[in-house]
Every structure is written in structure tokens, then in C-alpha cells.
Write a protein that holds these residues in place. Sequence first.
Motif, PDB file in Angstrom:
ATOM      1  N   ILE A 169      -0.909   1.949  -9.469  1.00 42.96           N
ATOM      2  CA  ILE A 169      -1.487   1.953  -8.119  1.00 42.96           C
ATOM      3  C   ILE A 169      -2.636   0.962  -8.037  1.00 42.96           C
ATOM      4  O   ILE A 169      -2.788   0.240  -7.044  1.00 42.96           O
ATOM      5  CB  ILE A 169      -1.947   3.376  -7.737  1.00 42.96           C
ATOM      6  CG1 ILE A 169      -0.731   4.317  -7.634  1.00 42.96           C
ATOM      7  CG2 ILE A 169      -2.724   3.365  -6.427  1.00 42.96           C
ATOM      8  CD1 ILE A 169      -1.099   5.770  -7.470  1.00 42.96           C
ATOM      9  N   GLY A 170      -3.446   0.901  -9.087  1.00 42.76           N
ATOM     10  CA  GLY A 170      -4.569  -0.021  -9.096  1.00 42.76           C
ATOM     11  C   GLY A 170      -4.151  -1.482  -9.106  1.00 42.76           C
ATOM     12  O   GLY A 170      -4.894  -2.349  -8.626  1.00 42.76           O
ATOM     13  N   ARG A 171      -2.948  -1.771  -9.637  1.00 39.79           N
ATOM     14  CA  ARG A 171      -2.488  -3.157  -9.719  1.00 39.79           C
ATOM     15  C   ARG A 171      -1.724  -3.603  -8.480  1.00 39.79           C
ATOM     16  O   ARG A 171      -1.467  -4.801  -8.321  1.00 39.79           O
ATOM     17  CB  ARG A 171      -1.592  -3.340 -10.949  1.00 39.79           C
ATOM     18  CG  ARG A 171      -2.333  -3.346 -12.270  1.00 39.79           C
ATOM     19  CD  ARG A 171      -1.486  -3.979 -13.353  1.00 39.79           C
ATOM     20  NE  ARG A 171      -0.215  -3.286 -13.526  1.00 39.79           N
ATOM     21  CZ  ARG A 171       0.001  -2.348 -14.443  1.00 39.79           C
ATOM     22  NH1 ARG A 171      -0.969  -1.986 -15.257  1.00 39.79           N
ATOM     23  NH2 ARG A 171       1.179  -1.777 -14.555  1.00 39.79           N
ATOM     24  N   ILE A 172      -1.338  -2.668  -7.624  1.00 43.31           N
ATOM     25  CA  ILE A 172      -0.570  -3.047  -6.443  1.00 43.31           C
ATOM     26  C   ILE A 172      -1.449  -3.877  -5.513  1.00 43.31           C
ATOM     27  O   ILE A 172      -2.494  -3.425  -5.057  1.00 43.31           O
ATOM     28  CB  ILE A 172      -0.033  -1.802  -5.707  1.00 43.31           C
ATOM     29  CG1 ILE A 172       0.998  -1.074  -6.566  1.00 43.31           C
ATOM     30  CG2 ILE A 172       0.616  -2.203  -4.372  1.00 43.31           C
ATOM     31  CD1 ILE A 172       1.487   0.234  -5.972  1.00 43.31           C
ATOM     32  N   ARG A 173      -1.040  -5.090  -5.260  1.00 44.68           N
ATOM     33  CA  ARG A 173      -1.794  -5.951  -4.362  1.00 44.68           C
ATOM     34  C   ARG A 173      -1.415  -5.646  -2.920  1.00 44.68           C
ATOM     35  O   ARG A 173      -0.254  -5.426  -2.603  1.00 44.68           O
ATOM     36  CB  ARG A 173      -1.519  -7.430  -4.666  1.00 44.68           C
ATOM     37  CG  ARG A 173      -2.077  -7.870  -6.011  1.00 44.68           C
ATOM     38  CD  ARG A 173      -2.124  -9.386  -6.119  1.00 44.68           C
ATOM     39  NE  ARG A 173      -0.797  -9.984  -6.076  1.00 44.68           N
ATOM     40  CZ  ARG A 173      -0.339 -10.727  -5.081  1.00 44.68           C
ATOM     41  NH1 ARG A 173      -1.094 -10.933  -4.011  1.00 44.68           N
ATOM     42  NH2 ARG A 173       0.858 -11.269  -5.123  1.00 44.68           N
ATOM     43  N   THR A 174      -2.387  -5.623  -2.062  1.00 43.50           N
ATOM     44  CA  THR A 174      -2.144  -5.330  -0.647  1.00 43.50           C
ATOM     45  C   THR A 174      -2.690  -6.452   0.216  1.00 43.50           C
ATOM     46  O   THR A 174      -3.515  -7.255  -0.222  1.00 43.50           O
ATOM     47  CB  THR A 174      -2.804  -4.010  -0.228  1.00 43.50           C
ATOM     48  OG1 THR A 174      -4.217  -4.079  -0.476  1.00 43.50           O
ATOM     49  CG2 THR A 174      -2.211  -2.836  -0.985  1.00 43.50           C
ATOM     50  N   GLN A 175      -2.201  -6.500   1.429  1.00 39.34           N
ATOM     51  CA  GLN A 175      -2.715  -7.464   2.393  1.00 39.34           C
ATOM     52  C   GLN A 175      -3.658  -6.753   3.356  1.00 39.34           C
ATOM     53  O   GLN A 175      -3.873  -5.547   3.256  1.00 39.34           O
ATOM     54  CB  GLN A 175      -1.563  -8.139   3.127  1.00 39.34           C
ATOM     55  CG  GLN A 175      -0.602  -7.181   3.788  1.00 39.34           C
ATOM     56  CD  GLN A 175       0.672  -7.878   4.227  1.00 39.34           C
ATOM     57  OE1 GLN A 175       0.888  -9.049   3.953  1.00 39.34           O
ATOM     58  NE2 GLN A 175       1.527  -7.156   4.925  1.00 39.34           N
TER      59      GLN A 175
END
Length: 228
Positions: A169-175
Motif C-alpha cells: 500500500i505504501g508503494r502504490i503511486r497515486t495521482q
Amino acid sequence: MPEVIFPGAAGRVEGRYQEPSKEGAPIALILHGHPRAGGSMQDRVTVQLYKLFTSKGFGVLRFNFRGIGRSQGIFDNGMGELSDAASALDYLQTMNPNAEQCWVGGYSFGAWIGLQLLMRRPEIDGFIAVAPPANHYDLSFLAPCPASGVIIYGTRDSVTTAQDMERVIGRIRTQKNIKVDGAIVEGADHFFRGRDPGEDHLADVERHAREYLERRLAAPPRPPTSKR
């Protein structure tokens, strides 16, 4: 909760469809666990998600992946099942062409398929992923994640440990304006059973999913982005 049959890439697909409470209501597609591990649209987490979205007035479809129940075809290690999910979403949208929102929910293998579908279908506005098997399937394709959602997982999950899920979850990049939340179910294994016989955490899954869905439905619609 009528039975439905709709066409898929491997032949007919068996599902259960709940009509929305009103014209233009949101829609949700629900995806079940691993076909080789007994997963079907009748498994309890899948049914719980289906009931949750139904209770909020959504038009909701759950279905059997190829080779399960009356769905034709054979297991295809995820590629064919992703095609099944795309066909199911097409069917659901055909039944609800004016839906104001589109969501996907999934459990375990179904959560992994749902997250892949999310990357391919820009009309999906939100997701609920329950116990995605991140140690078995790479989730790095969520780069960036195109819609906000929640990942629900247990602290005793041996398929993907809580520590590993937190890292994912911490590595998921979001816009911009996109957020992926994590919701922890204390003491639950991958099937949301507890350590002691008879201990069950399905109600905790439902609570986390309901709280997240209600919070999202109460928020103002997210502004249009380039994905629309």
C-alpha cells in the motif's frame, strides 16, 4: 437476485444480478476468489460485498469465472479471468447505461483481477479489494493507481502478511485527488477466520467496507481528470 447468463470470451458466463434501486444509480462488479482454491461467486466474502453494494442501492453483478459453476471455459491463470471480468463489466454497463458511478470489489484472486481491470477501464470510480494476494501476484502495475479505494486485510493472513501488505500500500503511486486506504482486521487469516475455533471476522470486513463506501458516497464527486 435473478440468475443471468451473458456472453464471455470463453462462452457463456453465469452470474447473479441485482437491479439498482433507481435509474442512474451506481453499479458495482464483484469478483470471487481463486477458482483452483474453491472460489466461486457463492463464497462468503464475495456474497458479503454483493449484499453491501445492494444495500446501498447499486446495480450489482457477481459471476463465476470460466470453468466454475455454469460458466464455460477452463482456468486461464488470470488472463482469461480478466477477460471474463471485462465482459461482465460490459454486461453490467449495458444494463445500466446511465449509472452515475462504477465500482469494482473483489476478494483474494478476485481482488487482483479487479485491480487489473481498474487499470484498463477508466470509468471505474472506486474499489474495495479484500485480501489481494500480493505475495503471489505483482501489484506494481498500480502505477499510478487511477482511482481511490480501500484494501482490507487480516493481521494473520499467511498468503500475504500484514507487513507485506502495508509495504504494498505504501508503494502504490497515486495521482492528484486519488488515495488508497488500508483497513486492518485484527486476528483474521486470509479467509477472515480467527485463531480459535468458531472465531469469525466476516463482520469486520463488512464494517470496514461499509464505512469506506459510505464515506466515499457522502463526499463530493471527484473532479474530472484525463482518465475520463
